[in-house]
Write a protein that holds these residues in place. Structure first.
Motif: not given
Length: 50
Positions: A18-24, A36-40
């Motif tokens: 998932p894209s966390y920047t698009k989900q804000k 962990a996903i963001f760091g990866w």
């Protein structure tokens, strides 16, 4: 070889994770899995660009 591997992983990440920047997503409120996903994704993107 290493750079092509990371470029491939970056494409897979874009399709699967998932894209966390698009989900804000607020990183201060993120769960450990989300961090962990963001760091990866940051790690793979950094190595794909270098």
């Amino acid at each position: 070889m290493k750079k092509t591997l990371f470029k491939f992983l970056a494409k897979v990440n874009k399709l699967v994770l998932p894209s966390y920047t698009k989900q804000k997503l607020d990183l201060s409120k993120a769960t450990k899995i989300q961090m962990a996903i963001f760091g990866w994704k940051v790690f793979v993107t950094k190595n794909a660009l270098n």
